[in-house]
Design a protein around this motif. Sequence first.
Motif, PDB file in Angstrom:
ATOM      1  N   GLN A  86       1.238  -1.328   0.164  1.00 28.02           N
ATOM      2  CA  GLN A  86      -0.008   0.120   0.380  1.00 28.02           C
ATOM      3  C   GLN A  86       1.327   1.180   0.211  1.00 28.02           C
ATOM      4  O   GLN A  86       0.451   2.506  -0.582  1.00 28.02           O
ATOM      5  CB  GLN A  86      -0.753  -0.013   1.319  1.00 28.02           C
ATOM      6  N   SER A  87       2.125   1.275   0.410  1.00 28.15           N
ATOM      7  CA  SER A  87       3.184   2.347   0.289  1.00 28.15           C
ATOM      8  C   SER A  87       4.006   2.670  -0.455  1.00 28.15           C
ATOM      9  O   SER A  87       4.829   0.987  -0.549  1.00 28.15           O
ATOM     10  CB  SER A  87       2.965   2.666   2.058  1.00 28.15           C
ATOM     11  N   LEU A  88       5.486   3.296  -0.741  1.00 31.35           N
ATOM     12  CA  LEU A  88       6.356   3.325  -1.259  1.00 31.35           C
ATOM     13  C   LEU A  88       7.248   4.613  -0.200  1.00 31.35           C
ATOM     14  O   LEU A  88       6.632   5.385  -0.215  1.00 31.35           O
ATOM     15  CB  LEU A  88       6.003   3.814  -2.667  1.00 31.35           C
ATOM     16  N   VAL A  89       8.232   4.142  -0.216  1.00 32.06           N
ATOM     17  CA  VAL A  89       8.935   4.938   0.136  1.00 32.06           C
ATOM     18  C   VAL A  89      10.609   5.373  -0.456  1.00 32.06           C
ATOM     19  O   VAL A  89      10.694   3.954  -1.515  1.00 32.06           O
ATOM     20  CB  VAL A  89       9.880   4.178   1.552  1.00 32.06           C
ATOM     21  N   THR A  90      11.286   6.679  -0.849  1.00 30.84           N
ATOM     22  CA  THR A  90      11.494   7.153  -1.644  1.00 30.84           C
ATOM     23  C   THR A  90      12.682   8.022  -0.769  1.00 30.84           C
ATOM     24  O   THR A  90      12.456   8.686   0.106  1.00 30.84           O
ATOM     25  CB  THR A  90      10.645   8.000  -3.137  1.00 30.84           C
ATOM     26  N   ALA A  91      13.588   7.297  -1.608  1.00 33.75           N
ATOM     27  CA  ALA A  91      14.738   8.517  -1.066  1.00 33.75           C
ATOM     28  C   ALA A  91      15.677   9.315  -1.657  1.00 33.75           C
ATOM     29  O   ALA A  91      15.868   8.739  -3.166  1.00 33.75           O
ATOM     30  CB  ALA A  91      16.257   7.437  -0.622  1.00 33.75           C
ATOM     31  N   LYS A  98      10.251  10.179   1.337  1.00 30.16           N
ATOM     32  CA  LYS A  98       8.979  10.597   1.232  1.00 30.16           C
ATOM     33  C   LYS A  98       8.011   8.957   0.947  1.00 30.16           C
ATOM     34  O   LYS A  98       8.428   7.988   0.604  1.00 30.16           O
ATOM     35  CB  LYS A  98       8.886  11.528   0.423  1.00 30.16           C
ATOM     36  N   VAL A  99       7.453   9.609   1.739  1.00 34.14           N
ATOM     37  CA  VAL A  99       6.376   8.111   1.801  1.00 34.14           C
ATOM     38  C   VAL A  99       4.764   8.966   0.985  1.00 34.14           C
ATOM     39  O   VAL A  99       4.795   9.232   1.620  1.00 34.14           O
ATOM     40  CB  VAL A  99       5.944   7.910   3.005  1.00 34.14           C
ATOM     41  N   TRP A 100       4.836   7.397   0.185  1.00 28.91           N
ATOM     42  CA  TRP A 100       4.116   8.053  -0.778  1.00 28.91           C
ATOM     43  C   TRP A 100       2.436   6.805  -0.353  1.00 28.91           C
ATOM     44  O   TRP A 100       2.922   4.769  -0.155  1.00 28.91           O
ATOM     45  CB  TRP A 100       4.192   7.838  -2.815  1.00 28.91           C
ATOM     46  N   SER A 101       0.891   6.613  -1.046  1.00 24.53           N
ATOM     47  CA  SER A 101      -0.027   5.611  -1.397  1.00 24.53           C
ATOM     48  C   SER A 101       0.365   5.642  -3.071  1.00 24.53           C
ATOM     49  O   SER A 101       0.763   5.954  -3.542  1.00 24.53           O
ATOM     50  CB  SER A 101      -1.666   6.609  -1.209  1.00 24.53           C
ATOM     51  N   THR A 102       0.806   4.307  -2.859  1.00 27.44           N
ATOM     52  CA  THR A 102       1.404   3.223  -3.440  1.00 27.44           C
ATOM     53  C   THR A 102       0.079   3.337  -5.089  1.00 27.44           C
ATOM     54  O   THR A 102       0.007   3.910  -6.691  1.00 27.44           O
ATOM     55  CB  THR A 102       0.612   1.644  -3.467  1.00 27.44           C
ATOM     56  N   LEU A 108       2.231  11.347   1.580  1.00 24.11           N
ATOM     57  CA  LEU A 108       1.542  11.329   2.005  1.00 24.11           C
ATOM     58  C   LEU A 108       2.708  12.254   3.768  1.00 24.11           C
ATOM     59  O   LEU A 108       1.696  12.561   4.303  1.00 24.11           O
ATOM     60  CB  LEU A 108       1.738   9.827   3.306  1.00 24.11           C
ATOM     61  N   PHE A 109       3.691  11.152   4.017  1.00 25.73           N
ATOM     62  CA  PHE A 109       4.455  12.377   4.626  1.00 25.73           C
ATOM     63  C   PHE A 109       6.521  12.245   4.214  1.00 25.73           C
ATOM     64  O   PHE A 109       6.430  11.656   3.260  1.00 25.73           O
ATOM     65  CB  PHE A 109       4.659  12.499   5.438  1.00 25.73           C
ATOM     66  N   SER A 110       6.773  13.185   4.994  1.00 28.16           N
ATOM     67  CA  SER A 110       8.566  13.361   4.685  1.00 28.16           C
ATOM     68  C   SER A 110       9.014  13.360   5.755  1.00 28.16           C
ATOM     69  O   SER A 110       8.903  13.890   6.784  1.00 28.16           O
ATOM     70  CB  SER A 110       8.667  14.556   3.264  1.00 28.16           C
ATOM     71  N   LEU A 111      10.643  12.578   5.359  1.00 29.71           N
ATOM     72  CA  LEU A 111      11.577  12.735   6.902  1.00 29.71           C
ATOM     73  C   LEU A 111      12.373  13.432   6.586  1.00 29.71           C
ATOM     74  O   LEU A 111      12.855  12.782   5.043  1.00 29.71           O
ATOM     75  CB  LEU A 111      11.271  11.395   7.198  1.00 29.71           C
ATOM     76  N   SER A 112      13.017  14.410   7.039  1.00 29.01           N
ATOM     77  CA  SER A 112      13.296  15.265   6.517  1.00 29.01           C
ATOM     78  C   SER A 112      14.684  15.527   7.825  1.00 29.01           C
ATOM     79  O   SER A 112      15.059  16.957   7.746  1.00 29.01           O
ATOM     80  CB  SER A 112      13.329  16.609   6.176  1.00 29.01           C
ATOM     81  N   GLN A 113      15.493  14.914   8.448  1.00 28.87           N
ATOM     82  CA  GLN A 113      16.325  15.148   9.422  1.00 28.87           C
ATOM     83  C   GLN A 113      18.147  15.249   8.600  1.00 28.87           C
ATOM     84  O   GLN A 113      19.273  15.397   9.887  1.00 28.87           O
ATOM     85  CB  GLN A 113      15.948  14.322  11.028  1.00 28.87           C
ATOM     86  N   HIS A 114      19.011  14.194   7.934  1.00 23.78           N
ATOM     87  CA  HIS A 114      18.982  13.852   6.994  1.00 23.78           C
ATOM     88  C   HIS A 114      19.572  15.363   6.483  1.00 23.78           C
ATOM     89  O   HIS A 114      19.430  15.702   6.210  1.00 23.78           O
ATOM     90  CB  HIS A 114      19.113  12.644   5.706  1.00 23.78           C
ATOM     91  N   LEU A 141      16.476   5.579  11.654  1.00 20.28           N
ATOM     92  CA  LEU A 141      16.145   4.664  11.693  1.00 20.28           C
ATOM     93  C   LEU A 141      14.349   5.756  12.442  1.00 20.28           C
ATOM     94  O   LEU A 141      14.580   6.228  13.360  1.00 20.28           O
ATOM     95  CB  LEU A 141      15.822   3.237  13.187  1.00 20.28           C
ATOM     96  N   TRP A 142      13.447   5.379  11.800  1.00 19.86           N
ATOM     97  CA  TRP A 142      12.478   5.897  12.046  1.00 19.86           C
ATOM     98  C   TRP A 142      11.195   5.304  12.151  1.00 19.86           C
ATOM     99  O   TRP A 142      10.492   3.752  11.221  1.00 19.86           O
ATOM    100  CB  TRP A 142      11.608   6.505  10.353  1.00 19.86           C
ATOM    101  N   ASP A 143      10.382   6.020  12.749  1.00 19.59           N
ATOM    102  CA  ASP A 143       8.444   5.464  12.951  1.00 19.59           C
ATOM    103  C   ASP A 143       8.476   5.533  12.095  1.00 19.59           C
ATOM    104  O   ASP A 143       7.744   6.874  12.330  1.00 19.59           O
ATOM    105  CB  ASP A 143       8.918   5.867  14.591  1.00 19.59           C
ATOM    106  N   LYS A 144       7.156   4.633  12.101  1.00 18.01           N
ATOM    107  CA  LYS A 144       6.134   5.180  10.342  1.00 18.01           C
ATOM    108  C   LYS A 144       5.275   6.496  11.139  1.00 18.01           C
ATOM    109  O   LYS A 144       4.694   6.953  10.316  1.00 18.01           O
ATOM    110  CB  LYS A 144       5.897   4.097   9.537  1.00 18.01           C
ATOM    111  N   THR A 145       4.688   5.489  12.318  1.00 18.39           N
ATOM    112  CA  THR A 145       3.154   6.754  12.640  1.00 18.39           C
ATOM    113  C   THR A 145       3.651   7.916  13.044  1.00 18.39           C
ATOM    114  O   THR A 145       2.782   8.269  12.833  1.00 18.39           O
ATOM    115  CB  THR A 145       2.795   5.309  14.099  1.00 18.39           C
ATOM    116  N   SER A 146       4.749   8.236  13.957  1.00 20.64           N
ATOM    117  CA  SER A 146       5.101   9.218  14.557  1.00 20.64           C
ATOM    118  C   SER A 146       5.881   9.809  13.699  1.00 20.64           C
ATOM    119  O   SER A 146       5.966  10.735  13.895  1.00 20.64           O
ATOM    120  CB  SER A 146       6.071   8.660  16.215  1.00 20.64           C
ATOM    121  N   ARG A 147       6.167   9.600  12.769  1.00 21.22           N
ATOM    122  CA  ARG A 147       7.519  10.084  12.005  1.00 21.22           C
ATOM    123  C   ARG A 147       8.515  10.567  12.472  1.00 21.22           C
ATOM    124  O   ARG A 147       9.396  11.380  11.694  1.00 21.22           O
ATOM    125  CB  ARG A 147       6.700  10.954  11.089  1.00 21.22           C
TER     126      ARG A 147
END
Length: 377
Positions: A86-91, A98-102, A108-114, A141-147
Motif C-alpha cells: 500500500q505504501s512506497l518509500v523513496t530517498a 518520502k512516503v507515498w500511497s501506492t 503522505l509525508f516526508s522525513l527530513s533530518q538528514h 531509524l524512523w517510526d512510520k506512525t509517529s514520523r
Amino acid sequence: MKQLASGSMDSCLMVWHMKPQSRAYRFTGHKDAVTCVNFSPSGHLLASGSRDKTVRIWVPNVKGESTVFRAHTATVRSVHFCSDGQSLVTASDDKTVKVWSTHRQRFLFSLSQHINWVRCAKFSPDGRLIVSASDDKTVKLWDKTSRECVHSYCEHGSFVTYVDFHPSGTCIAAAGMDNTVKVWDVRTHRLLQHYQLHSAAVNALSFHPSGNYLITASSDSTLKILDLMEGRLLYTLHGHQGPATTVAFSRTGEYFASGGSDEQVMVWKSNFDVVDYGEIIKGQRSPATLTSSAGNLPEVDLPVPSGRGKSLESMQSQPQEPVSMPQTLTSTLEHIVGQLDVLTQTVSILEQRLTLTEDKLKQCLQNQQLIMQRATP
C-alpha cells in the motif's frame, strides 16, 4: 523466480523473464539514468526512481504502462514497497525520505533530518519502521506512525551507500564507502557485527530469506557471501569486470542477481544447503528484483547472528523439524557439488581474462616490433 528487473544509465528499465527463450520487456519513459527498481510484494507493480527526479509505477507486462509523479527536487536514489503493497518509500539527493500511497500515487509525508544526500530507504518487514542511509555518514531509524527518528547510527566513517532489514526485522545491515558492512540490533541499537572484507566501497547488500547469509556488492568488482551465524566470509565471487553496483536474492533465496558498471546483469544459483531454509521456499512465487525485496517473506524467527564470538539475545524461535542424517548428508554433498560448480565457473572466467590479457600482450609486442622496424634506418 519469474521475472527480474534492472535499471540502467541508459534511462531504460528491463524486465527479464527467467523462462528459457522468453523475450525481455524494455520500458522507456525516464529522461535520465534509472537508479533503482523494486517489485511490489504481489509482483503486479514495479517502481523505479531516476536521475530525472521522478518515480514511475509500471505494470510489468508487454504494454509497459506507467504512471509518473514528481517525487523529489533531485535524483531519486531508492524506491521500496511496504510489505502490504500500500505504501512506497523513496530517498533522494534532496536530503529527504518520502512516503507515498501506492495506488493513488499520493504524497503522505516526508522525513527530513538528514543533512546530505539520502542513498537508500527501506521499510521493515512489518511495515512499522523505516531505515535510511545517507552521505551524512548516518543510518537513521524512523517510526512510520509517529514520523519521528527513533535512533541515529553514527559508526560509519564515510558515506553510507545502502541499508536493509534482516528478514526477522530485528536487525539492520548497512554498507559504506569506507569498505565496511555493519550489522545493528534495532531494539538495543548495539553494533552486532562489523565486516571489513572489501578493498573498495560496498555499494549494495541483500539478506538471504533465511537470515543466515548476507551478500555484498563492491566497487572492487567482487560479490562476497557472509555467514552471519558464524560471522565469517564464505565466498568471494568474481564475475563483473568493473564495480559491482547492485545485488539481490530472489524471494526464495534459490538465486541471486547482480548488476555492474560493465553493463551486465548476472543471475547466480545460490547452492546453499537447502536444510537451512527448506521451510521458507515453500509457496513463494514472487518475482526477484535488483533491489532487495524481503518484505513479503513469511515470518520465520531465527537466532540473531553472533558478533565476534559474543553470545547475544536471541529472537523467539519456532521449533524446527528434526532433520534425519541421510537428508543432512545428501544436502551436504549437494552443497559441496554446488560449490565445485561455482569454483569451476570462477576458474573459467579467470581463464577468459588470462586469454584476453595474453592477446593484448601479444598485440603490444607486435606493435612494438612495428615501431622498431620503422625506427630502424
